[in-house]
Write a protein that holds these residues in place. Structure first.
Motif, PDB file in Angstrom:
ATOM      1  N   PRO A   1       0.830  -1.208   0.000  1.00 52.72           N
ATOM      2  CA  PRO A   1       0.000   0.000   0.000  1.00 52.72           C
ATOM      3  C   PRO A   1       0.863   1.257   0.000  1.00 52.72           C
ATOM      4  N   PRO A   2       0.413   2.409  -0.493  1.00 52.48           N
ATOM      5  CA  PRO A   2      -0.950   2.608  -0.999  1.00 52.48           C
ATOM      6  C   PRO A   2      -1.187   1.952  -2.358  1.00 52.48           C
ATOM      7  N   ILE A   3      -2.352   1.329  -2.481  1.00 56.44           N
ATOM      8  CA  ILE A   3      -2.738   0.672  -3.736  1.00 56.44           C
ATOM      9  C   ILE A   3      -4.022   1.322  -4.239  1.00 56.44           C
ATOM     10  N   ARG A   4      -4.008   1.710  -5.495  1.00 57.52           N
ATOM     11  CA  ARG A   4      -5.246   2.123  -6.167  1.00 57.52           C
ATOM     12  C   ARG A   4      -5.195   1.569  -7.571  1.00 57.52           C
ATOM     13  N   VAL A   5      -5.909   0.513  -7.810  1.00 63.94           N
ATOM     14  CA  VAL A   5      -5.900  -0.065  -9.155  1.00 63.94           C
ATOM     15  C   VAL A   5      -7.323  -0.382  -9.618  1.00 63.94           C
ATOM     16  N   ILE A   6      -7.501  -0.338 -10.926  1.00 67.05           N
ATOM     17  CA  ILE A   6      -8.660  -1.013 -11.517  1.00 67.05           C
ATOM     18  C   ILE A   6      -8.107  -2.133 -12.396  1.00 67.05           C
ATOM     19  N   ALA A   7      -8.888  -3.193 -12.500  1.00 64.74           N
ATOM     20  CA  ALA A   7      -8.453  -4.346 -13.291  1.00 64.74           C
ATOM     21  C   ALA A   7      -9.603  -4.766 -14.194  1.00 64.74           C
ATOM     22  N   PRO A   8      -9.602  -4.251 -15.417  1.00 65.05           N
ATOM     23  CA  PRO A   8     -10.655  -4.671 -16.343  1.00 65.05           C
ATOM     24  C   PRO A   8     -10.262  -5.977 -17.013  1.00 65.05           C
ATOM     25  N   GLY A   9     -11.237  -6.768 -17.388  1.00 67.55           N
ATOM     26  CA  GLY A   9     -10.869  -7.977 -18.119  1.00 67.55           C
ATOM     27  C   GLY A   9     -12.023  -8.917 -18.354  1.00 67.55           C
ATOM     28  N   ARG A  10     -11.669  -9.964 -19.106  1.00 68.58           N
ATOM     29  CA  ARG A  10     -12.669 -10.979 -19.436  1.00 68.58           C
ATOM     30  C   ARG A  10     -12.862 -11.933 -18.277  1.00 68.58           C
ATOM     31  N   VAL A  11     -14.091 -12.343 -18.059  1.00 68.36           N
ATOM     32  CA  VAL A  11     -14.365 -13.395 -17.084  1.00 68.36           C
ATOM     33  C   VAL A  11     -15.306 -14.413 -17.725  1.00 68.36           C
ATOM     34  N   TYR A  12     -15.374 -15.584 -17.104  1.00 66.99           N
ATOM     35  CA  TYR A  12     -16.066 -16.709 -17.721  1.00 66.99           C
ATOM     36  C   TYR A  12     -17.011 -17.374 -16.724  1.00 66.99           C
ATOM     37  N   ARG A  13     -18.236 -17.577 -17.143  1.00 66.69           N
ATOM     38  CA  ARG A  13     -19.159 -18.375 -16.317  1.00 66.69           C
ATOM     39  C   ARG A  13     -19.909 -19.312 -17.241  1.00 66.69           C
ATOM     40  N   SER A  14     -20.214 -20.443 -16.690  1.00 69.73           N
ATOM     41  CA  SER A  14     -20.843 -21.474 -17.494  1.00 69.73           C
ATOM     42  C   SER A  14     -22.333 -21.210 -17.651  1.00 69.73           C
ATOM     43  N   ASP A  15     -22.652 -20.121 -18.334  1.00 74.12           N
ATOM     44  CA  ASP A  15     -24.051 -19.753 -18.577  1.00 74.12           C
ATOM     45  C   ASP A  15     -24.365 -19.927 -20.057  1.00 74.12           C
ATOM     46  N   ALA A  16     -25.497 -20.565 -20.337  1.00 71.06           N
ATOM     47  CA  ALA A  16     -25.902 -20.687 -21.742  1.00 71.06           C
ATOM     48  C   ALA A  16     -26.228 -19.290 -22.284  1.00 71.06           C
ATOM     49  N   VAL A  17     -26.006 -19.115 -23.567  1.00 76.16           N
ATOM     50  CA  VAL A  17     -26.171 -17.800 -24.190  1.00 76.16           C
ATOM     51  C   VAL A  17     -27.648 -17.441 -24.317  1.00 76.16           C
ATOM     52  N   ASP A  18     -28.016 -16.252 -23.844  1.00 78.29           N
ATOM     53  CA  ASP A  18     -29.318 -15.672 -24.186  1.00 78.29           C
ATOM     54  C   ASP A  18     -29.174 -14.152 -24.123  1.00 78.29           C
ATOM     55  N   ALA A  19     -30.304 -13.459 -24.115  1.00 74.43           N
ATOM     56  CA  ALA A  19     -30.243 -11.994 -24.226  1.00 74.43           C
ATOM     57  C   ALA A  19     -29.523 -11.348 -23.046  1.00 74.43           C
ATOM     58  N   THR A  20     -29.505 -12.031 -21.891  1.00 74.08           N
ATOM     59  CA  THR A  20     -28.874 -11.420 -20.720  1.00 74.08           C
ATOM     60  C   THR A  20     -27.734 -12.257 -20.153  1.00 74.08           C
ATOM     61  N   HIS A  21     -27.382 -13.355 -20.825  1.00 72.17           N
ATOM     62  CA  HIS A  21     -26.291 -14.191 -20.324  1.00 72.17           C
ATOM     63  C   HIS A  21     -25.296 -14.500 -21.437  1.00 72.17           C
ATOM     64  N   SER A  22     -24.030 -14.542 -21.049  1.00 68.34           N
ATOM     65  CA  SER A  22     -22.992 -14.928 -21.989  1.00 68.34           C
ATOM     66  C   SER A  22     -21.916 -15.649 -21.197  1.00 68.34           C
ATOM     67  N   PRO A  23     -21.361 -16.725 -21.751  1.00 64.00           N
ATOM     68  CA  PRO A  23     -20.304 -17.439 -21.013  1.00 64.00           C
ATOM     69  C   PRO A  23     -19.017 -16.626 -20.908  1.00 64.00           C
ATOM     70  N   VAL A  24     -18.887 -15.600 -21.737  1.00 64.77           N
ATOM     71  CA  VAL A  24     -17.746 -14.696 -21.656  1.00 64.77           C
ATOM     72  C   VAL A  24     -18.305 -13.300 -21.440  1.00 64.77           C
ATOM     73  N   PHE A  25     -17.809 -12.597 -20.449  1.00 62.99           N
ATOM     74  CA  PHE A  25     -18.201 -11.197 -20.316  1.00 62.99           C
ATOM     75  C   PHE A  25     -17.070 -10.442 -19.631  1.00 62.99           C
ATOM     76  N   HIS A  26     -17.260  -9.183 -19.361  1.00 61.08           N
ATOM     77  CA  HIS A  26     -16.171  -8.351 -18.848  1.00 61.08           C
ATOM     78  C   HIS A  26     -16.547  -7.720 -17.512  1.00 61.08           C
ATOM     79  N   GLN A  27     -15.559  -7.698 -16.634  1.00 62.50           N
ATOM     80  CA  GLN A  27     -15.739  -6.981 -15.376  1.00 62.50           C
ATOM     81  C   GLN A  27     -14.644  -5.939 -15.250  1.00 62.50           C
ATOM     82  N   VAL A  28     -14.928  -4.938 -14.453  1.00 64.56           N
ATOM     83  CA  VAL A  28     -13.886  -3.985 -14.085  1.00 64.56           C
ATOM     84  C   VAL A  28     -13.796  -4.019 -12.567  1.00 64.56           C
TER      85      VAL A  28
END
Lengths: 786, 339
Positions: B184-211
Motif C-alpha cells: 500500500p498505498p494501492i489504487r488499481v482497476i483491473a478490467p478484463g474478461r471473465v467466464y461463467r458457465s451460462d448458456a447464451v441468451d439476451a442477458t447471459h454470456s459465457p464470456v463477459f467483462h468486469q472492471v
C-alpha cells in the motif's frame, strides 16, 4: 424464501407497516425483498352465490343457464359449461365488471344468444390452485351468500419473496426474518413460549439413537409421539405452507415442514414401527448401499454421504431425504421426530452426488445452528398436541457431540466508526446489536449462536452499519498516500493500435476466446503445428466452446462469415485478442495478437497499407516484408511476413480461398496477424524534430526492365544499400507488364529524391549515386534502364 | 498636330468603351500606346515643331497619354472584376450532395465505455492492473475467502481446466495478485474478461467483462468507498444520478453492498427498464475482508481497503440502450457502426 406477512404477527406488531415501506426498509437493512405478491388484490367484485336453478341452454348441448342468488334484489343469470353445477350449490361468482388474478376482466355477454351476467369460478381461476380445475369450486352450504370471496377464502395474504444471501441461513426462516424485521423497524420481538405436555413414559423405552460419526453429526435430538392419528392438517397451517410454496400432505409431515419454515431447522418424522430395533444410527454410508427415498426413487449411496439407518438397513440420507421404508403413512401410530445438525459439506456433496437438492439440504449446506434443534422439536410436539394428532412421550433424546462455545468478540466502537467513516454513539451501537440478539457486556460482544457468519470487527461493523443505515454513511474522498494514476506502456500501445486501425477504416470486435477444436482444421493449421496444443476446458458448454484459442484467424473468419451471411457488402474488422499457449507450466502463456480481417475493402495492398500506417504511427519505421509462401492458411502467392529486427513477427495476406470457402465467405478475404509483444518492444512515442530543408531537392525518375518474377523489394534493397547521405527518399510510381515490354519482363519505375542539408546539389553528385544504383541493379537483378 | 492628338484621344476613348474583353483591351493599348502605336507616331513628329509650339504640344501629348492610360486601367479593372464574378458564378455546385468521408472504423462499444471508466479512475490516481484469464483456483477462490465446497464454486458456474486451474469467474483474483506484488498505498482497476458457465441468451454470456477496483491504504473507510463510487457514477451517467448502497454479501468483502443507481430512463419514477423499481443495480462492492488482506501479507490492523466490481456489458447496455447481450459478440458491422 417466501414470507407471508401475516405470519410476522406471531412475533411482533406490524401495525402501520405497508407493503412498500416493508420492501424498502428490509431491502435497505440487508434482506433483499424481490417483490410482494398478493393474488387477492387482483380479485374484485367476486362474491358468494347460490344456484337457484339450472336449465338447459336452448342452442348448445354443453352449456346450461343458471339463475344465481348473489345477495342482490334479484338473482342474476349466468351461462356456464362447467359439468359440476347443480341446484343449491354455493359457488364463487365473478359478477359483471369484476376482475380475477392474471388481469382477467369479466363483463356481461351473450353465450350462443343467451345473456350471461358473469362467471362462476374454479380454484385456478381464483388463483388458489396452479392446476387446471375440472369444475366450479363448490363452497360449504352455510357460506353467506353475497359475501366477498377474498374474505370467505382468506385469500388476502401478502407474501414477500426474499433473496437471502448465503451467509445468513438464519434468515431462511420465518423467525429469522421476523427478528430482522423487528430490528429494522426497532420494534419489540418475542418468540411465544413453547409448552409441551409430555406423558409420564420415557422415550428410552421406545427408541434409541447412536451417532457413529460425530464429526459429521454434531447434534441429534429426538422425541416420540404415540397414538398418532394421521389426518389433514388444519386449514390455517395448509394456507401458510402453500403461501411458502409447500404442498400439504398430512398433519405429521406438514408439521415437519411447518417447523422447517418457522425455525429454519429441517425435521424428519420416522414411523418407529418400521425402524428395525427402534434404533436410529447415524453413520457413514457404505459405498453402493441401496435406498429408496421418499420420492420413490431407488438411490445408490456413496461412502462420503451420511446415512441414517436402523439396526438392519439405511432409512435415510442425512440432511437430504428420508427413506420410503420408514415413511409416515396413513396407518402410522408411533412417530419419532428428528431435529439434527449435519455437516454442511457432507450434506452438500451428498445432495450433489445424488442429484437431489432438497429444501433440507439447501439449508444444511449453509451451516445451521445446532442450538436451534431443541426449540424446533419441542415446537413440533406442541403442534402435535394442539392439533390433537398424538400424545407426546416423556423425555428427549439429545446427543450433542459437537457443541460449540458461544463466540465472544471485543466491542470496539471507535475502531468500527473509523472503519465505516461514521460516528455512531456507543449506546446506539449497543442498542442496534441488542436488537439483533447480540449481547454486549464489559467490552465484549456475545455473538448469538445462529450468527456463525460473525467472526470479527468487520462483521460486527456491517451489522451496525446496515441497521443504522448505509444511506447515513457520508461520502468522502480518500485521504492517505498519494498515487499517480495512468496507463502503462502496454496499455498506451493498445490505445494507439485501436486509434490507428479505426482510422484505417476497421471496426473493433470482441470475440469469444474459446473455440471449437475443429476450427484448427477449418483454417488449415497443420496437425503437427504447435498451435494444436491447446488449453482444454474440462466442463465446456459444448464442443464449439471447448478449447482456448491459440490463433486469431478463426475468430476473425467467424465474424467475417457473420457479416457476409447477413449481406453486408463489405466488412473490415480488428481485435487485439488474447491467445492462450500451453507452455508446460500450470498456467499457459497469455499473449496478444493484433488481428485484422476484411473483405470488399480492397486488396492485399490496402491491407498492407493499413499495417504500414499502424507501424509508423506507433513509432516503428525499420520494418520489412518478405514473401511468405508456406503458411497453409494463406494464399501462397499473396502472403507476406512482417519482419522486425530480422525476425518474422506477423503474417498478412489473402486468406487461402479454401479457408474462405470453408467459412462460406464468397469474397476474397484479407487478414493480418501481428505479434503484440513484438510491436510493444518497438513501440515509442519519441519523435525528434528535423530542420525543414533550406535547399532544393533534385529528383530523378528511372524505369528499369527486369524479369517479371523479381519483387520490387529487391530493387529497394539495392537503393537502400547505397546508404547515400544525399538520397532523401524514393517512391515506386509504375509497374508495367504488357505489349510494350517483352513477355516475362516488367517495367518498374521509381522516383528518387536527393537533397543535402547544407547546399544545393550539383548534377554530378546526384549522377554519381544514380549510376551506382543502376550499375548494381544491372549486376544483381539484370535490370536494364529503359 | 494638336488636332491629331485630340482626334486620337476621341478615338481611343470611344474604342475603349467598346472593348469587351481583356484581349481587345490589350490590342487597343498596343494600337495607341505601343512602340509603333498612333500616339508614339505623333510624338515622333514633334521634332519638326517650332520651339514655341513644342512644349504646348508635348504637354498635350503627355496629357492624352495619361488619360488613355487611366482609361485603360479603369476598363481593365472593370473587365477583370466582371470576369472574376463570372468565374465564381460558373463554379456553383450542388451543396446538398453528400459529403465525402475518409471511411473510419470505430472502437467496440465495450471498449468505448471501458475507456471512459479508465479515464475516470486514472484521473483519481488509479493505475490499471492485469491478470491471467486462465487462473489458479487459489487466486480465483481460495485467497478470496471462498474455500473448497463453498456453494459459489459449483461447477455449473465455473469452467475448470483441471482441479487447480479455472477460467477466472471474476476479475477479483487480480486484487490478490496486486496485493501480493505491491505494498500500500494501492489504487488499481483491473478490467478484463471473465467466464461463467451460462448458456447464451439476451442477458447471459459465457464470456463477459468486469472492471475490478481495489484501494488499500491506512485509514480507508466505507465512506471513502461511497465517495469514490459516487464520483464514478456521476461522471459516467450524469450529475443528477442518485446512488443507493444496499447491504449484500460477498465472501471477500465485509461489509458488502450492492449499488443501485436511479433509473436513467425514468429518473426513479419506475418504468419498463427498471422493472418499476426506479433503481438499477450496477455493481457490487465492499470493504476488503480482513482475511483477504492478511492472506496477501497486509496487516488488517494497520491497513484497510475497499473493492468493487462492475459489469461492463451491463453498464454499456444502459449507456446505449442495447437490449441483447449477444449483439456484443456477433460483431455485425451494422451494430458496431452505431457507437
Amino acid at each position: 424464501m417466501n414470507l407471508p406477512l401475516s405470519w410476522l404477527k406471531d412475533y411482533m406488531n406490524t401495525d402501520g407497516i405497508d407493503d412498500a415501506t416493508f420492501t424498502h426498509m428490509l431491502t435497505m437493512s440487508g434482506s433483499m425483498v424481490e417483490g410482494i405478491e398478493n393474488p387477492s388484490k387482483e380479485i374484485n367484485n367476486v362474491v358468494v352465490g347460490k344456484i337457484l336453478s339450472v336449465e338447459p341452454h336452448p342452442d348448445a348441448d354443453k352449456l346450461v343457464v343458471c339463475q344465481v342468488e348473489v345477495g342482490e334484489d334479484a338473482p342474476i343469470q349466468i351461462v356456464t359449461g362447467a359439468p359440476n353445477v347443480f341446484e343449491g350449490a354455493v359457488v364463487p361468482v365473478a359478477k359483471h365488471k369484476s376482475t380475477l388474478p392474471g388481469g382477467i376482466k369479466i363483463t356481461k355477454g351473450k353465450l350462443r344468444g343467451v345473456t350471461s351476467m358473469g362467471m362462476m369460478c374454479s380454484t385456478d381461476e381464483l388463483g388458489i390452485s396452479d392446476e387446471r380445475a375440472t369444475g366450479i369450486l363448490i363452497l360449504p352450504e352455510d357460506t353467506p351468500v353475497g359475501a366477498n370471496i377474498v374474505d370467505v377464502l382468506g385469500l388476502n395474504e401478502s407474501v414477500a419473496e426474499f433473496e437471502i444471501t448465503s451467509n445468513r441461513p438464519d434468515c431462511m426462516s420465518i423467525i429469522g426474518l421476523a427478528r430482522e424485521t423487528a430490528a429494522t423497524f426497532d420494534r419489540p420481538f418475542s418468540i411465544p413460549e413453547i409448552i409441551v405436555h409430555e406423558n409420564a413414559e420415557s422415550i428410552h423405552d421406545y427408541a434409541s439413537v447412536e451417532i457413529q460419526n460425530p464429526e459429521l453429526c454434531s447434534r441429534f435430538v429426538g422425541r416420540v409421539v404415540k397414538n398418532v392419528t394421521i389426518a389433514p392438517s388444519p386449514e390455517w397451517m395448509q394456507r401458510r405452507l402453500k403461501a411458502c410454496g409447500i404442498r400439504a400432505i398430512n398433519n405429521v409431515v406438514d408439521i415437519t415442514n411447518y417447523i422447517m419454515l418457522e425455525y429454519g431447522q429441517p425435521m424428519h418424522a420416522y414411523d418407529l414401527d418400521h425402524v428395525a430395533g427402534r434404533k436410529i444410527i447415524v453413520r457413514n454410508a457404505k459405498e453402493g448401499e441401496k435406498l429408496e427415498t421418499l420420492d420413490d426413487q431407488p438411490r445408490e449411496l456413496q461412502a462420503s454421504m451420511i446415512a441414517i439407518s436402523d439396526t438392519e438397513k439405511a432409512i435415510g440420507v442425512a440432511g437430504v431425504m428420508g427413506g420410503a421404508n420408514s415413511e409416515v403413512s396413513e396407518d402410522t401410530t408411533l412417530v419419532m421426530f428428528e431435529a439434527a445438525n449435519f455437516h454442511p459439506v457432507a450434506v452438500r456433496r451428498g445432495a450433489k452426488a445424488l442429484g437431489m437438492r432438497t429444501e433440507a439440504s439447501a439449508l444444511f449446506e449453509k451451516g445451521l445452528d445446532a442450538e436451534n434443534c431443541m426449540d424446533a422439536i419441542n415446537r413440533a410436539c406442541q403442534l402435535m398436541e394442539e392439533l390433537g394428532a398424538g400424545e407426546v412421550v416423556g423425555g428427549i433424546i439429545d446427543l450433542y457431540p459437537g457443541k460449540k462455545e458461544q463466540r465472544v468478540l471485543p466491542f470496539e466502537p471507535e475502531k468500527m466508526n473509523r472503519f465505516l467513516g461514521l460516528s455512531v454513539s456507543e449506546e446506539e451501537m449497543i442498542q442496534i446489536l441488542n436488537r439483533l440478539d447480540f449481547k454486549v457486556e464489559d467490552g465484549k460482544i456475545f455473538v448469538p449462536t445462529f450468527r456463525n457468519d460473525i467472526e470479527g470487527m468487520a462483521d460486527v461493523a456491517e451489522e451496525v452499519a446496515r441497521i443504522y443505515g448505509y444511506e447515513k454513511i457520508p461520502t468522502t474522498m480518500m485521504q492517505g498516500g498519494v498515487t499517480v494514476g495512468g496507463k502503462n506502456k502496454k496499455q498506451k500501445l493498445e490505445d494507439a493500435i485501436r486509434d490507428s486501425l479505426c482510422d484505417a477504416g476497421l471496426y473493433e470486435t470482441v470475440t469469444y476466446s474459446f473455440i471449437d477444436p475443429k476450427e484448427n482444421d477449418m483454417v488449415l493449421i497443420p496437425e503437427s503445428d504447435v498451435r494444436r496444443k491447446m488449453v482444454v476446458i474440462s466442463n465446456p458448454l459444448g464442443e464449439e466452446n471447448s478449447v482456448m484459442r491459440t490463433d486469431m484467424l478463426s475468430s476473425m473468419m467467424k465474424v467475417l462469415r457473420t457479416n457476409y451471411n447477413r449481406r453486408n457488402l463489405e466488412a473490415g474488422i480488428f481485435e487485439i485478442g488474447t491467445v492462450y499457449l500451453p507452455q508446460g507450466e500450470t498456467l499457459p502463456r497469455e499473449t496478444q495478437v493484433v488481428a485484422m480481417g476484411m473483405y470488399g475493402m480492397g486488396d492485399f495492398y490496402d491491407l498492407k497499407g493499413k499495417v504500414e500506417q499502424l507501424l509508423e504511427e506507433i513509432g516503428i519505421f525499420a520494418y520489412g516484408f518478405e514473401p511468405c509462401t508456406d503458411n497453409p492458411s494463406f494464399h501462397p502467392g499473396r502472403c507476406a511476413s512482417l519482419i522486425l529486427n530480422g525476425k518474422a513477427v506477423g503474417v498478412l495476406g489473402q486468406v487461402h480461398p479454401k479457408v474462405a470457402g470453408t467459412f462460406k465467405v464468397g469474397a476474397d478475404v484479407y487478414c493480418a496477424l501481428l505479434d503484440f509483444e513484438a510491436l510493444l518492444s518497438g513501440y515509442t512515442t519519441d519523435r525528434q524534430f528535423k530542420q525543414l530543408p533550406k535547399f532544393p531537392a533534385t529528383s530523378r525518375d528511372i524505369a528499369v526492365l527486369l524479369d517479371a518474377s523479381v519483387n520490387v523489394g529487391e530493387i529497394e534493397k539495392i537503393i537502400k544499400k547505397q546508404n547515400s547521405p544525399i538520397l532523401e527518399g524514393f517512391k515506386l510510381f509504375d509497374v508495367y507488364q504488357g505489349e510494350q515490354v517483352d513477355a516475362g519482363k516488367k517495367s518498374v519505375a521509381y522516383s528518387l529524391s536527393f537533397r543535402a542539408d547544407d547546399r544545393t546539389l550539383t548534377d554530378d553528385e546526384v549522377n554519381a549515386v544514380m549510376e551506382k544504383i543502376l550499375a548494381d541493379l544491372e549486376k544483381e537483378l539484370s535490370a536494364q534502364l529503359r | 498636330m494638336q488636332e491629331q492628338l485630340t482626334a486620337i484621344r476621341e478615338a481611343a476613348t470611344g474604342a475603349l468603351n467598346q472593348a469587351e474583353t481583356l484581349a481587345a483591351l490589350e490590342e487597343l493599348r498596343i494600337q495607341y500606346l505601343g512602340k509603333k502605336g498612333e500616339l508614339t507616331a505623333v510624338m515622333k513628329g514633334m521634332g519638326q515643331l517650332s520651339p514655341e509650339e513644342r512644349p504646348l504640344v508635348g504637354q498635350l501629348a503627355n496629357q492624352v497619354r495619361s488619360e488613355i492610360e487611366t482609361a485603360l486601367d479603369e476598363k481593365k479593372n472593370a473587365l477583370e472584376a466582371e470576369a472574376a464574378n463570372a468565374k465564381i458564378l460558373n463554379e456553383t455546385i450542388d451543396v446538398t450532395m453528400p459529403g465525402k468521408r475518409s471511411g473510419k472504423g470505430k472502437k467496440h462499444p465495450l471498449t468505448t465505455v471501458l475507456d471512459d471508466l479508465k479515464d475516470i479512475f486514472t484521473g483519481m490516481g488509479f493505475t490499471i492492473a492485469e491478470g491471467p484469464e486462465v487462473e489458479l483456483d487459489y487466486y480465483n477462490f481460495e485467497a478470496l475467502n471462498i474455500p473448497k465446497d463453498h456453494p459459489a464454486r459449483d461447477t455449473q458456474d465455473t469452467f475448470y481446466i483441471d482441479e487447480n486451474v479455472v477460467l477466472r469467474s471474476q476479475t477479483s483474483p487480480v486484487q490478490v495478485r496486486t496485493m501480493e506484488q505491491q505494498k500500500p498505498p494501492i489504487r488499481v482497476i483491473a478490467p478484463g474478461r471473465v467466464y461463467r458457465s451460462d448458456a447464451v441468451d439476451a442477458t447471459h454470456s459465457p464470456v463477459f467483462h468486469q472492471v475490478e477496483g481495489l484501494v488499500v491504504d491506512k485509514g480507508i473507510t466505507m465512506a471513502d468507498l461511497k465517495g469514490t463510487l459516487e464520483v464514478f457514477v456521476k461522471k459516467l451517467y450524469g450529475e443528477e444520478t442518485r446512488l443507493r448502497f444496499r447491504p449484500h454479501h460477498f465472501p471477500f468483502t465485509e461489509p458488502s453492498a450492492e449499488v443501485d443507481i436511479s433509473c436513467f430512463n425514468c429518473g426513479g419514477e419506475g418504468c419498463r427498464i427498471c422493472k418499476g423499481e426506479g433503481w438499477i443495480e450496477i455493481l457490487g462492492c465492499g470493504m476488503v475482508h480482513p482475511r483477504v488482506l492478511s492472506g496477501c501479507g497486509i496487516d488488517p490492523e494497520e491497513y484497510s481497503g475497499f473493492a468493487f466490481g462492475i459489469g461492463l456489458e451491463r453498464i454499456t447496455m444502459f449507456r446505449y440502450g442495447i437490449d441483447d447481450l449477444r449483439l456484443y459478440f456477433e460483431n455485425d458491422i451494422r451494430f458496431l457502426e452505431q457507437f
